[in-house]
Design an enzyme around this catalytic site. Sequence first.
Site, short mmCIF file in Angstrom:
data_model
loop_
_atom_site.label_atom_id
_atom_site.label_comp_id
_atom_site.label_asym_id
_atom_site.label_seq_id
_atom_site.Cartn_x
_atom_site.Cartn_y
_atom_site.Cartn_z
N SER A 1 5.99 6.23 1.19
CA SER A 1 4.95 7.28 1.19
C SER A 1 5.37 8.57 1.90
O SER A 1 4.68 9.59 1.73
CB SER A 1 3.68 6.77 1.85
N LYS B 1 5.68 11.52 -0.26
CA LYS B 1 4.49 12.27 -0.74
C LYS B 1 4.41 13.66 -0.10
O LYS B 1 3.93 14.61 -0.72
CB LYS B 1 3.21 11.48 -0.41
N TYR C 1 6.60 8.66 -9.69
CA TYR C 1 6.12 8.44 -8.31
C TYR C 1 6.80 7.21 -7.70
O TYR C 1 7.24 7.24 -6.54
CB TYR C 1 4.59 8.28 -8.32
N TYR D 1 -3.02 7.37 7.44
CA TYR D 1 -4.16 6.71 6.79
C TYR D 1 -5.31 6.52 7.77
O TYR D 1 -5.65 7.44 8.48
CB TYR D 1 -3.69 5.41 6.13
N VAL E 1 5.68 2.54 3.93
CA VAL E 1 5.73 1.09 4.09
C VAL E 1 7.17 0.55 4.16
O VAL E 1 7.37 -0.63 4.41
CB VAL E 1 4.93 0.32 3.00
O1 DON Z 1 2.64 3.12 -3.80
C1 DON Z 1 2.95 2.31 -2.92
O2 DON Z 1 2.24 1.34 -2.66
C2 DON Z 1 4.23 2.53 -2.16
N1 DON Z 1 5.25 3.01 -3.04
C3 DON Z 1 4.05 3.51 -1.03
C4 DON Z 1 2.97 3.11 -0.07
C5 DON Z 1 3.18 3.59 1.33
O3 DON Z 1 4.27 3.83 1.77
C6 DON Z 1 1.99 3.63 2.19
N2 DON Z 1 2.33 4.13 3.51
N3 DON Z 1 2.22 3.71 4.59
#
Ligand code: DON
Length: 345
Positions: A96, A99, A225, A277, A295
């Site tokens: 993430s 992003k 994405y 978040y 993550v």
């Molecule tokens: O879309 C997802 O679930 C992962 N590619 C990214 C989620 C993420 O990193 C949330 N952050 N803490």
Amino acid sequence: MFNLFRCAAGIAIGAALFLATGAGFARGAQLQSDDELRSAVNSAFQKTQAITGGKNADYIPALAKVDPHIFGVALVTVDGRVFTAGDIRSEVSIQSISKVFTLALVLQQRGSKIVEDNIGVDATGQAFNSIVAIEQHKGLEQNPLVNPGAITTTSMVQGTKGNTRPAIWNTILSWYSDFAARPLKINAEVFKSESDTNQRNQAIGYLMYAYGFIKAEPLRATDVYTEQCSVAVNAKDLATMAGTLANAGKNPVTGKQVMKPANVPEVLAVMATAGLYDDSGKWLYHTGLPAKSGVGGGIIAVSPGKFGIAVISPPLDDAGNSVRAQKAIADISNALGGNPYAPRR
Ligand code: DON
């Protein structure tokens, strides 16, 4: 003769003082010495090494296999000094954190208004992949750091050499690489693993299309994405990316003006609002730093006009944020007066 000597000595001392002050000023009025910066990074690394809480993300199968002991810390100042501790060779997927940089790209290509109107810039108060949050506002009132807003943001990228999928992907990857000061690549295993299991994100992409915020090809937007989330980075890459945001969009290592300075405060505002978040408020309360977690185990944080910090440590807490990275970044920033809200004395 004696007076002449005293006068010359006085001029020499004055010039030395002037040069010393001048050097200090050129380096940025509030920036510390190498020793202070190195000691803040080393001591945070030592102190947080003993922390054992958290667990690797496992909803993307490849992430569960990442070595949970990877622990790298890096700080990049706006004048291009780099300080690191621990493992800065191991790479994790950016997840993430990507992003933030796709948001920066879309702000640059399409302007601030369309980001606010077509994506939103408020916290949703829901999980990063919440479908309830989409339904609640019929696709409105998201932000570029939660999945509905992030997939929409990716769908808005324009390729510099046309709008085919490869052209769009090359634009994104070379944009990220400019922030990192080296050519980045994807982790193909993570990309495949997430592509095989990202049905929820596909549904999110479709919903944002149904509500009219993604204009075409929602599956392609989700696929791009997913690929952007699989870009492989080490702690130094991430700190350089954060340092570029700290330095008004100019990469402090390469000297390249990567993004427009005018968009930097907008990117940092969204990071402050939603970067961690559900725990964004708590994080800001304790550190005052715009930050973003992934993550994969990385977190970046920005002290505007001073430095960017990044820490990689894969075990996450319940909100999806690296346990050790939060603690190490807070320690470094507190030691260096990084909180932009703290009164200057
Ligand atoms: O879309 C997802 O679930 C992962 N590619 C990214 C989620 C993420 O990193 C949330 N952050 N803490």
